[in-house]
Design an enzyme around this catalytic site. Structure first.
Site, PDB file in Angstrom:
ATOM      1  CB  CYS A   1      33.179  21.044 113.507  1.00  0.00           C
ATOM      2  SG  CYS A   1      32.905  19.286 113.838  1.00  0.00           S
ATOM      3  CB  CYS A   2      37.605  22.417 116.078  1.00  0.00           C
ATOM      4  SG  CYS A   2      38.393  21.353 114.848  1.00  0.00           S
TER       5      CYS A   2
ATOM      6  CB  CYS B   1      37.688  14.250 113.918  1.00  0.00           C
ATOM      7  SG  CYS B   1      37.477  14.812 115.620  1.00  0.00           S
TER       8      CYS B   1
ATOM      9  CB  CYS C   1      39.133  16.880 109.756  1.00  0.00           C
ATOM     10  SG  CYS C   1      37.546  17.740 109.648  1.00  0.00           S
TER      11      CYS C   1
ATOM     12  CB  CYS D   1      41.689  21.021 116.875  1.00  0.00           C
ATOM     13  SG  CYS D   1      42.455  21.015 118.508  1.00  0.00           S
TER      14      CYS D   1
END
Length: 241
Positions: A126-127, A207, A210, A233
């Site tokens: 995702c990062c 985000c 998280c 990240c």
């Protein structure tokens, strides 16, 4: 008689990260930013900011040196509304002239995260698609970048140099040597606004999925990726060339 070919002047190479680090290891943040600006020029220098809880201090120092240095802001699609509002507040407060909000590629999101749940199943991926890859695109025109990491943040940041090589460009860490007390002093002296979520117990903001509140006595980044081994990240640990 043999003609002698004229000497073609060569463009001098940039100083190495090691040379710059030796020269700047005891310099102030403003001196480090000024040196980066002199080394590559404004058109080739960018500052990468999350507009997080401590970001105002580095942005303030940069603005005092040159408010037209480009600022790259990664709008991941998962940010708190308060962070987006804080970005706009700081742009106005500090007179920042070139803030570029960079978003993930829509085709990548559609392919790799169609249900917006990748943060849960694979936070590193995702990062990567929301931060690392967009930053790589945004940094392509630049020869050097500035960021706000500090040694007092610990973990992988405990031994960062003032200047390093990220594999593609120079990477300046103007706040590598600063202390928490110095950060607070900049906030106070410059009367900088705080991130709106600080008052609610968020000492480090990323985000939404998280990021969690930090309990008294915890490290300031304890609320990031809570319960996971993940602490970064990826933009400072993965190659962004």
């Amino acid at each position: 008689m043999t003609a002698i070919a004229p000497q073609v002047p060569t463009v001098s190479a940039l100083p190495s990260a090691e040379e710059l680090d030796r020269a700047l290891r005891d310099a102030s943040p403003a001196e480090i930013i000024a040196a980066a600006l002199k080394t590559v020029g404004r058109d080739k220098l960018a500052l990468v900011s999350s507009f997080g809880t401590e970001s105002a201090t580095l942005l303030k120092v940069m603005a005092d040196v040159d408010p037209a240095i480009p600022v790259i802001f990664l709008d991941t699609g998962w940010l708190f509304e308060e962070t987006l509002a804080y970005r706009d507040t700081l742009i106005a407060k500090l007179g920042l002239k070139d803030v570029r909000s960079i978003k993930p590629a829509e085709e990548t999101l559609s392919r790799d995260d169609p249900d917006r749940d990748l943060w849960f199943s694979d936070p590193d991926a995702c990062c990567r698609i929301r931060k690392v890859e967009p930053l790589a695109r945004a940094l392509k025109p630049f020869s050097a970048w500035l960021n706000g990491r500090k040694r007092f943040q610990g973990s992988a940041r405990a031994d960062i140099p003032v200047v390093e090589d990220d594999g593609a460009r120079l990477k300046f860490n103007p706040f590598a040597n600063v202390s928490r007390e110095e950060i607070e002093a900049i906030f106070t002296l410059a009367k900088l606004p705080r991130h709106p979520l600080v008052a609610s117990g968020f000492l480090s903001v990323g985000c939404m999925p998280c990021t969690s509140r930090t309990a008294e006595g915890e490290d300031s980044r304890a609320g990031r990726w809570r319960g996971r081994a993940k602490t970064e990240c990826g933009i400072h640990t993965m190659k962004v060339s």
